[in-house]
Design an enzyme around this catalytic site. Structure first.
Site, mmCIF file in Angstrom:
data_model
loop_
_atom_site.group_PDB
_atom_site.id
_atom_site.type_symbol
_atom_site.label_atom_id
_atom_site.label_comp_id
_atom_site.label_asym_id
_atom_site.label_seq_id
_atom_site.Cartn_x
_atom_site.Cartn_y
_atom_site.Cartn_z
ATOM 1 N N ALA A 191 0.844 -1.147 -0.053
ATOM 2 C CA ALA A 191 -0.118 0.022 0.030
ATOM 3 C C ALA A 191 0.970 1.242 0.016
ATOM 4 O O ALA A 191 1.656 1.208 0.884
ATOM 5 C CB ALA A 191 -0.938 0.182 1.404
ATOM 6 N N GLU A 199 14.107 -2.234 15.139
ATOM 7 C CA GLU A 199 15.460 -2.145 15.126
ATOM 8 C C GLU A 199 15.845 -1.046 14.388
ATOM 9 O O GLU A 199 16.778 -0.092 14.490
ATOM 10 C CB GLU A 199 16.190 -3.362 14.618
ATOM 11 C CG GLU A 199 17.662 -3.392 14.525
ATOM 12 C CD GLU A 199 17.994 -3.308 16.144
ATOM 13 O OE1 GLU A 199 18.533 -2.308 16.392
ATOM 14 O OE2 GLU A 199 18.256 -4.568 16.850
ATOM 15 N N VAL A 251 16.819 3.131 15.258
ATOM 16 C CA VAL A 251 18.055 3.835 15.634
ATOM 17 C C VAL A 251 19.096 3.685 14.954
ATOM 18 O O VAL A 251 19.875 4.636 14.632
ATOM 19 C CB VAL A 251 18.315 3.011 17.194
ATOM 20 C CG1 VAL A 251 19.870 3.600 17.610
ATOM 21 C CG2 VAL A 251 17.191 3.208 17.957
ATOM 22 N N ALA A 296 19.597 1.890 11.531
ATOM 23 C CA ALA A 296 19.230 1.165 10.021
ATOM 24 C C ALA A 296 19.503 -0.403 10.744
ATOM 25 O O ALA A 296 18.550 -0.861 11.143
ATOM 26 C CB ALA A 296 20.402 1.553 9.127
ATOM 27 N N GLY A 336 20.267 9.511 -0.609
ATOM 28 C CA GLY A 336 19.550 8.908 0.221
ATOM 29 C C GLY A 336 19.822 8.564 1.801
ATOM 30 O O GLY A 336 19.153 8.120 2.350
ATOM 31 N N ASP A 374 15.863 14.199 15.182
ATOM 32 C CA ASP A 374 15.768 12.591 14.828
ATOM 33 C C ASP A 374 16.911 11.824 15.433
ATOM 34 O O ASP A 374 16.188 10.748 16.050
ATOM 35 C CB ASP A 374 16.393 12.628 13.265
ATOM 36 C CG ASP A 374 16.059 11.047 12.739
ATOM 37 O OD1 ASP A 374 14.991 10.507 12.723
ATOM 38 O OD2 ASP A 374 17.131 10.528 12.463
ATOM 39 N N LYS A 417 16.158 9.076 18.536
ATOM 40 C CA LYS A 417 16.773 7.784 18.906
ATOM 41 C C LYS A 417 17.591 7.260 20.168
ATOM 42 O O LYS A 417 17.151 6.210 20.700
ATOM 43 C CB LYS A 417 17.884 7.699 17.649
ATOM 44 C CG LYS A 417 17.389 7.556 16.290
ATOM 45 C CD LYS A 417 18.673 7.556 15.221
ATOM 46 C CE LYS A 417 17.937 7.486 14.033
ATOM 47 N NZ LYS A 417 18.973 7.640 12.794
ATOM 48 N N GLY A 421 21.151 5.009 4.614
ATOM 49 C CA GLY A 421 21.072 4.643 3.177
ATOM 50 C C GLY A 421 19.939 3.694 2.971
ATOM 51 O O GLY A 421 19.724 2.718 3.745
#
Length: 815
Positions: A506, A607, A610, A612, A665, A679, A683, A797
């Site tokens: 979706a 997971e 925080v 990646a 990215g 951000d 975390k 990334g």
């Protein structure tokens, strides 16, 4: 002597009749054969419909009968009978339908359809099919006899489900055999007659019973039931795609399975042949070389603990309870007597050891009558308040495990309850006989498909577990995740035994769904053409599909998406969240989601919130679960900021480096979230909470390095203001360089306090040599005092983040 019964699908057309006759002729090579046939597939239902339609006083029954007549005439034509036999068949069919029209005319005139008249109506189905089959046989095997079951099977006058007089039936069959010693009989199934010669029936599925009665009376060497499946199955193949035939099974196991809804065999069939020890084969007319299922007295023991899983739907539970029952004899007797007087069959019984309640399961159509009967029986006790009025619970079903090897085999019930519990299937009642051949559970009817698939997976597919994914957000990270899933599906199946299917994808504008799993090589085009769906509708889609081992994967940053986690967890749908809004919002929501995860056995994994793909939260959880206490955390948690400060050296504008990070990215969709420090604050808040701290976002001290003007306006204004304040950023860099240090945006937690901000880090510090877009976390705990536990690696990334989501999916799937 052999008895072969062919079901409705086996004689549904001239072609199928030909296949059935070929099977019987081959059996004749081994000795005499009795062939029992059902009505042409669908005929009995059509005759019932005609009778009920006539009882309403409408003339629509005439069209139903005309269609049936044409179908039988067509079958006779297509059998390519000799001219004389075709003439006989045509006359039989036309005479039968004249009588059927007359019967229905009478029903329409009276506006009443009695069970006696309905039995007579239904009898024509088997009478016609058996005579068509006999005429076809006669052209191939002249020594063929049509034996009228009304002269062989004797019942009482209970129309609709006659009770067989076994002694009288056996005498009639043996007398007929003595007078007609032919090699091949053709007998209509399902029908019989009472002592007065009036037509009765043996109940739906009664053709199997006819065959078993004949086999027992004749002392047959074997009974074969020919149908459209290759034997009894480990589960209903309409519900479980991976169901497989059972090669050999005991009479007791077959009886349990047939009672609990295994449609391939009519339950009363087993008793006559079991008493005589006659082997019973269940075979497939359309795949006669398949082994099928052999039902016998003592099949060879196998390693299989459970032989099959079956179910009965349309069940109602009736619960009689009250303190006045405790220690008082006779309540059970009165309950069952009241039900018996109304001829209500009890499907399941449970009673609490305290004697405070008795629970019985009945077929839903009988529930209202049962409630009235029981309330009348206990009217005095109800009025006195010693017991409660009967409480019916509707829309239920029974799912049963069957197997002789379950006896004295520990852990079967635990495995059953665990498998259902992990998939949110609530058990309303449990029944298990002392023989331990059957464990029955009562569940919601809506959960039957999921429950049977879950149990089949647990007991018959130990090496493969099906996992159903619902993915929200096929953007940058989401599309990478889908690519990884497509590449790794076979690996997951072969190495981990996980059949991972993406059931739905979706976006904010479209929703693509396929219950059998989407093609992950062509989803973008299909999604673009799919209809729109709101988030609320997507939530209901997930809950409504009610698929086993369901996982919702949120690869968005949408606050509204985080709002549906609770609803999904409460339905035992696991949640894998790349979206960090829920875990970093109000502590009450964070705690609620964690508690729902435990309460409903549904994983809640985040997971990637925080670091990646870095195992930061997993490592922290391992520490705390093993009893360690986290005293201090120091971390670089923004791959974006680390990339920016590792690439900014004052030779090109700071704004250009940030644009590069966004283009590659590494940033959030809105880079201000990264550069403002909010951000990173989210975390460290998540890590503090996972370490056991009760903390809110407002408790995090954010030491921003951006001039206030940079955070005003939109994203383009943000870049404009950064360019305008280039001297500020160059000053930060030059000051750190002059001191021999490097700039790092660091998150800190210690003794219940947390802060984030830009620091100049000196050589020798664990953060000093952090390169590229890497993240690092230093854990100082009661065990790691002198040297911290370090988790370090790429922390930004799309590809890396997608792999972290992938890892959480695998963790959730394997729990």
């Amino acid at each position: 002597m052999q008895v072969l019964k062919f079901g409705g699908t086996s004689v549904a057309s001239a072609e199928n009749i030909g296949k059935s006759c070929a099977i019987a002729l081959k059996a004749l090579e081994q000795g005499p054969v009795v062939v029992v046939v059902s009505a042409l597939g669908g005929t009995t239902d059509a005759l019932i419909n005609a009778g009920r339609t006539a009882a309403k006083g409408t003339g629509a029954y005439q069209g139903i009968l005309q269609q049936l007549e044409q179908r039988h005439l067509k079958a006779a034509q297509e059998l390519q009978l000799p001219p004389a036999s075709l003439g006989t068949a045509t006359a039989l069919i036309m005479d039968a339908f004249v009588e059927l029209h007359r019967l229905c005319d009478g029903v329409a005139a009276l506006r009443e359809l009695s069970n006696r008249t309905l039995d007579r109506l239904m009898s024509y189905g088997e009478l016609l099919s058996s005579q068509l089959v006999e005429l076809h046989f006669h052209s191939l095997w002249p020594d063929t006899i049509w034996a009228d079951a009304r002269q062989l099977i004797r019942t009482n006058s209970r129309f609709g489900n006659g009770e067989v007089d076994v002694v009288a039936t056996q005498k009639l069959v043996r007398d007929f055999q003595a007078q007609h010693p032919g090699d091949l009989w053709v007998v209509p199934g399902f029908i019989a007659a009472d002592a007065h010669g009036t037509v009765t029936t043996l109940g739906r599925g009664g053709s199997d019973y006819t065959a078993a009665l004949l086999a027992a009376a004749l002392g047959a060497d074997k009974l074969e039931i020919w149908t459209d499946v290759s034997g009894m199955m480990t589960a209903d193949p309409r519900l479980v795609r991976s169901a497989r035939p059972i090669a050999r099974i005991s009479y007791q196991e077959a009886m349990e399975l047939s009672h609990f809804g295994a449609k391939v065999l009519y339950p009363p069939t087993i008793q006559p042949v079991m008493q005589r020890g006659i082997p019973l084969w269940i075979k497939n007319t359309f795949a006669p070389d398949d082994h099928g299922t052999l039902v016998e007295v003592s099949p060879p023991r196998t390693a299989a603990v459970v032989q099959g899983i079956s179910s009965i739907g349309n069940l109602t539970l009736l619960n009689l309870e009250g303190s006045g029952m405790v220690g008082i004899p006779g309540f059970s007797k009165r309950l069952f007597a009241a039900l018996a007087r109304e001829r209500i069959n009890v499907v399941l019984i449970t009673q609490s050891s305290s004697e405070h309640s008795i629970c019985v399961g009945v077929n839903a159509p009988d529930a209202a009558l049962a409630q009235v009967a029981v309330d009348e029986e206990f009217a005095h006790e109800i009025a006195a308040g010693r017991i409660e009025p009967l409480r019916p619970e509707q829309d239920l079903a029974i799912v049963a495990l069957v197997g002789e090897n379950m006896k004295d085999h520990p852990g079967i019930s635990g495995k059953l309850f665990g498998a259902l519990g992990q998939n949110g299937v609530n058990i309303r009642a449990i029944a298990q006989g002392a023989s331990e051949k059957n464990i029955s559970t009562v569940i919601r009817a809506a959960d039957v498909r999921k429950a049977i698939n879950v149990l089949h997976e647990a007991f018959f597919e130990a090496t493969v577990k099906q996992v159903n994914l619902f993915i929200l957000g096929p953007g940058n990270v989401g599309s990478k995740l889908l690519e990884q899933l497509a590449r790794q599906q076979q690996h997951l199946l072969e190495k981990l035994g996980l059949q991972v299917r993406v059931v739905a994808i979706a976006s904010s504008q479209h929703c693509l769904v396929n219950d059998e799993g989407l093609d992950l090589t062509a989803w973008p085009e299909a999604l673009a053409a799919a209809p729109a769906q709101t988030l609320a509708e997507f939530t209901q889609l997930i809950i409504g599909r009610n698929l086993r081992n369901s996982i919702f994967v949120d690869v968005t940053a949408n606050p509204a998406a985080a709002g549906i986690y609770a609803d999904l967890l409460a339905k035992s749908v696991a949640v894998v969240a790349c979206n960090k809004v829920a875990a970093s919002s109000e502590y009450a929501l964070y705690a609620r989601l964690k508690n729902l995860s435990k309460e409903f056995n549904a994983s809640y994994l985040f997971e990637t919130n925080v670091g990646a793909a870095l195992p930061i939260i997993g490592t922290l959880n391992d520490l705390t679960r093993s009893g360690d206490v986290v005293r201090r955390m120091e971390a670089v948690l923004s791959g974006t900021l680390n990339f920016v400060f590792n690439n900014y050296d004052g030779t090109r504008p700071f704004a250009d480096v940030v644009r590069q990070a966004q283009a590659e990215g590494y940033t959030e969709p809105d880079p201000r979230l990264d550069l403002s420090g909010s951000d990173v604050a989210r975390k460290i808040l998540i890590l503090a909470r996972e370490a056991g701290e009760v903390m809110e976002m407002a408790d995090i001290e954010i030491e921003t390095f951006l001039p206030p003007a940079c955070l005003e306006g939109d994203v383009e204004a943000f870049y404009t203001q950064m360019a305008a304040h280039e001297a500020h950023f160059r000053g930060l860099y030059e000051a750190a360089t002059a001191a021999g240090k490097r700039l790092k945006f660091v998150a800190r937690y210690a003794e219940g306090c947390a802060a984030v901000g830009l620091q100049a880090v000196a050589p020798g510090h664990d953060l000093y040599d952090l390169r590229g877009k890497d993240n690092v976390v230093l854990f100082n705990t009661d065990r790691y005092v002198d040297q911290p536990l370090v988790v370090k690696g790429a922390g930004a990334g799309a590809e890396v983040t997608a792999s972290g989501v992938f890892a959480d999916i695998v963790r959730a799937a394997r729990l």
